[in-house]
Design a protein around this motif. Structure first.
Motif, PDB file in Angstrom:
ATOM      1  N   HIS A 117      10.200 -52.656  14.051  1.00 53.92           N
ATOM      2  CA  HIS A 117      11.453 -52.246  13.401  1.00 53.92           C
ATOM      3  C   HIS A 117      11.573 -52.851  12.008  1.00 53.92           C
ATOM      4  O   HIS A 117      11.022 -53.909  11.729  1.00 53.92           O
ATOM      5  CB  HIS A 117      12.651 -52.669  14.256  1.00 53.92           C
ATOM      6  N   GLY A 118      12.324 -52.164  11.181  1.00 59.16           N
ATOM      7  CA  GLY A 118      12.585 -52.658   9.829  1.00 59.16           C
ATOM      8  C   GLY A 118      14.058 -52.949   9.656  1.00 59.16           C
ATOM      9  O   GLY A 118      14.658 -53.644  10.480  1.00 59.16           O
ATOM     10  N   ASP A 119      14.653 -52.366   8.638  1.00 64.75           N
ATOM     11  CA  ASP A 119      16.029 -52.697   8.274  1.00 64.75           C
ATOM     12  C   ASP A 119      16.917 -51.464   8.356  1.00 64.75           C
ATOM     13  O   ASP A 119      16.454 -50.362   8.639  1.00 64.75           O
ATOM     14  CB  ASP A 119      16.078 -53.212   6.826  1.00 64.75           C
ATOM     15  N   ALA A 120      18.177 -51.709   8.008  1.00 61.66           N
ATOM     16  CA  ALA A 120      19.132 -50.619   7.792  1.00 61.66           C
ATOM     17  C   ALA A 120      19.514 -50.711   6.316  1.00 61.66           C
ATOM     18  O   ALA A 120      20.301 -51.565   5.928  1.00 61.66           O
ATOM     19  CB  ALA A 120      20.351 -50.791   8.692  1.00 61.66           C
ATOM     20  N   LEU A 121      18.909 -49.871   5.518  1.00 61.15           N
ATOM     21  CA  LEU A 121      19.102 -49.954   4.067  1.00 61.15           C
ATOM     22  C   LEU A 121      20.291 -49.092   3.644  1.00 61.15           C
ATOM     23  O   LEU A 121      20.312 -47.879   3.895  1.00 61.15           O
ATOM     24  CB  LEU A 121      17.822 -49.466   3.369  1.00 61.15           C
ATOM     25  N   GLN A 122      21.266 -49.739   3.028  1.00 62.86           N
ATOM     26  CA  GLN A 122      22.457 -49.017   2.548  1.00 62.86           C
ATOM     27  C   GLN A 122      22.150 -48.466   1.165  1.00 62.86           C
ATOM     28  O   GLN A 122      21.708 -49.217   0.296  1.00 62.86           O
ATOM     29  CB  GLN A 122      23.640 -49.982   2.413  1.00 62.86           C
ATOM     30  N   ILE A 123      22.382 -47.200   0.972  1.00 59.17           N
ATOM     31  CA  ILE A 123      22.083 -46.571  -0.320  1.00 59.17           C
ATOM     32  C   ILE A 123      23.307 -45.785  -0.783  1.00 59.17           C
ATOM     33  O   ILE A 123      23.853 -44.978  -0.025  1.00 59.17           O
ATOM     34  CB  ILE A 123      20.867 -45.628  -0.223  1.00 59.17           C
ATOM     35  N   GLU A 124      23.705 -46.028  -2.015  1.00 57.52           N
ATOM     36  CA  GLU A 124      24.844 -45.292  -2.582  1.00 57.52           C
ATOM     37  C   GLU A 124      24.335 -43.945  -3.075  1.00 57.52           C
ATOM     38  O   GLU A 124      24.137 -43.727  -4.284  1.00 57.52           O
ATOM     39  CB  GLU A 124      25.476 -46.077  -3.745  1.00 57.52           C
ATOM     40  N   SER A 125      24.068 -43.071  -2.132  1.00 58.52           N
ATOM     41  CA  SER A 125      23.497 -41.772  -2.478  1.00 58.52           C
ATOM     42  C   SER A 125      23.805 -40.792  -1.366  1.00 58.52           C
ATOM     43  O   SER A 125      23.849 -41.170  -0.192  1.00 58.52           O
ATOM     44  CB  SER A 125      21.976 -41.917  -2.627  1.00 58.52           C
ATOM     45  N   ASN A 126      23.963 -39.534  -1.725  1.00 62.09           N
ATOM     46  CA  ASN A 126      24.077 -38.488  -0.723  1.00 62.09           C
ATOM     47  C   ASN A 126      22.803 -38.463   0.121  1.00 62.09           C
ATOM     48  O   ASN A 126      21.709 -38.652  -0.408  1.00 62.09           O
ATOM     49  CB  ASN A 126      24.291 -37.140  -1.422  1.00 62.09           C
ATOM     50  N   TYR A 127      22.949 -38.198   1.408  1.00 63.33           N
ATOM     51  CA  TYR A 127      21.766 -38.284   2.282  1.00 63.33           C
ATOM     52  C   TYR A 127      20.727 -37.224   1.949  1.00 63.33           C
ATOM     53  O   TYR A 127      19.541 -37.412   2.220  1.00 63.33           O
ATOM     54  CB  TYR A 127      22.189 -38.218   3.758  1.00 63.33           C
ATOM     55  N   LEU A 128      21.142 -36.108   1.344  1.00 61.51           N
ATOM     56  CA  LEU A 128      20.151 -35.080   1.036  1.00 61.51           C
ATOM     57  C   LEU A 128      19.275 -35.461  -0.155  1.00 61.51           C
ATOM     58  O   LEU A 128      18.111 -35.064  -0.221  1.00 61.51           O
ATOM     59  CB  LEU A 128      20.834 -33.727   0.797  1.00 61.51           C
ATOM     60  N   ALA A 129      19.827 -36.248  -1.071  1.00 54.52           N
ATOM     61  CA  ALA A 129      18.977 -36.743  -2.162  1.00 54.52           C
ATOM     62  C   ALA A 129      17.914 -37.685  -1.587  1.00 54.52           C
ATOM     63  O   ALA A 129      16.757 -37.693  -2.028  1.00 54.52           O
ATOM     64  CB  ALA A 129      19.829 -37.458  -3.210  1.00 54.52           C
ATOM     65  N   LEU A 130      18.307 -38.447  -0.587  1.00 53.74           N
ATOM     66  CA  LEU A 130      17.355 -39.319   0.093  1.00 53.74           C
ATOM     67  C   LEU A 130      16.335 -38.481   0.875  1.00 53.74           C
ATOM     68  O   LEU A 130      15.133 -38.768   0.872  1.00 53.74           O
ATOM     69  CB  LEU A 130      18.143 -40.256   1.011  1.00 53.74           C
ATOM     70  N   ALA A 131      16.821 -37.426   1.513  1.00 50.40           N
ATOM     71  CA  ALA A 131      15.897 -36.537   2.234  1.00 50.40           C
ATOM     72  C   ALA A 131      14.928 -35.856   1.270  1.00 50.40           C
ATOM     73  O   ALA A 131      13.742 -35.704   1.569  1.00 50.40           O
ATOM     74  CB  ALA A 131      16.690 -35.498   3.033  1.00 50.40           C
TER      75      ALA A 131
END
Ligand code: FES
Ligand code: FE2
Length: 352
Positions: A137-151
């Protein structure tokens, strides 16, 4: 609204939930998670229907959740069990209970129509049960971004050469074309970089003497799960595309959870086919992943900040956008499907 609701999303790593009341926000919905005395996870709307106090400010009484203001008490199914000071239970005294599923140390939550919450749809990989693979397992990374930009980022192998120069990429891959395909609701982007020096990650973990063949297969299972199959093998072995197990091979898994339109959480982990009993190797790999994923976070947050301003011109489209464009098409179809009633009743036949 860009949220696909009928899908399993990661609420969190299993060990992060216990008998305490844990508040979460997913798709702008406030949710409280806790475990029953028997250890079963429960997720309810985190808002009392009386005066809107978050139920996470209340307390557990056995397996029931008591509001911290006037003591309305709810069961694990969200039904009200008690209204102090009166004997009747008003029909609207209930909160939503979210379907959950727990597997592989991950708690999944279903945000859509309850009757469609099929546990068989929870993401899984056969390699979890394969003794030739080690999960970590790794982490839970919080990102100030819409999830689709991450996708988008997770069906875009092209960025690796530029964003992750010390870990996952190097300049040798800059101009290597990317293959792109759709398999149902999965977008697959891939490429092989043959006969090039190893990237930082495989210098650290591959013990390669000379050049390597390196591959990237990004599987984006819309809307929220990415599997990145990547690895390297010595170039003089000239392995075929289906012989990737002969090399040092990893699956980096990313589970995207939309918190709001502008915030997401990326729960990430990996499986690897080397150092199976070497927990410390898993942690050293995570150090490299953290460097890389923080680089993605910086890019995505800078882009999200720009989204607040209207663009001055139409965005330029280039060849490497094929994967993300395909993904957006799949998402649009899923949103369309959710917005159109699927179970319309057959029109009643007039009896003559
Ligand atoms: S606000 Fe919850 S019981 Fe009054
Ligand atoms: Fe990246």
């Amino acid at each position: 609204m860009t949220f696909v609701r009928n899908a399993w999303y990661v609420a969190g790593w299993s060990p992060t939930f216990g008998r305490e009341l844990t508040p979460l926000t997913i798709m702008d919905e406030d949710i409280v998670v806790f475990r029953t005395e028997a250890g079963k996870a429960v997720a309810l709307t985190d808002e009392c229907p009386h005066k809107r106090l978050p139920l996470s400010k209340g307390k557990l009484i056995g397996d029931s959740l008591q509001c911290g203001y006037h003591g309305l008490t709810f069961g694990c199914d969200g039904k009200c069990l008690r209204v102090p000071g009166q004997s009747n239970l008003p029909p609207s005294a209930w909160v939503r209970a979210y379907p959950l599923h727990e597997a592989r140390g991950i708690l999944w939550i279903w945000m859509g129509e309850v009757e469609k919450a099929d546990p068989a749809l929870v993401f899984d990989l056969p390699e979890f049960d394969d003794p030739r693979w080690a999960p970590h397992h790794g982490d839970a990374l919080q990102i100030e971004s819409n999830y689709l930009a991450l996708a988008d980022n997770l069906c875009d192998p092209a960025h690796v050469s530029f964003v992750h120069p010390t870990t996952l990429g190097n300049p040798e891959s800059e101009d290597v074309p990317i293959d792109c395909a759709r398999e149902g609701r999965t977008v697959v982007t891939s490429r092989w970089i043959r006969d090039a020096p190893p990237v930082g990650f495989f210098k650290a973990f591959g013990n390669f003497e000379g050049n390597v063949d390196r591959w990237h297969y990004y599987y984006l299972h819309a809307p929220c799960v990415a599997v990145i199959d990547f690895g390297s093998a010595a170039s003089d072995e000239a392995i075929g595309e289906e012989e990737r197990d002969k090399g040092v091979r990893l699956f980096a898994l990313h589970f995207l959870t939309p918190v709001s339109e502008t915030r997401s959480i990326d729960h990430w982990m990996h499986l690897r086919n080397i150092g199976l009993d070497d927990e410390e190797m898993g942690e050293r790999m995570n150090v490299q992943f953290r460097i890389a994923f923080d680089e993605d976070k910086a890019i995505l947050e800078a882009i999200q900040a720009r989204e607040a301003k209207p663009p001055a011109r139409r965005p330029l489209r280039i060849a490497v956008d094929r994967g993300p464009n395909l993904l957006r098409r799949v998402i649009a179809e899923m949103l369309e499907e959710e917005s159109s009633p699927s179970d319309e009743k057959e029109p009643v036949q007039a009896v003559s």
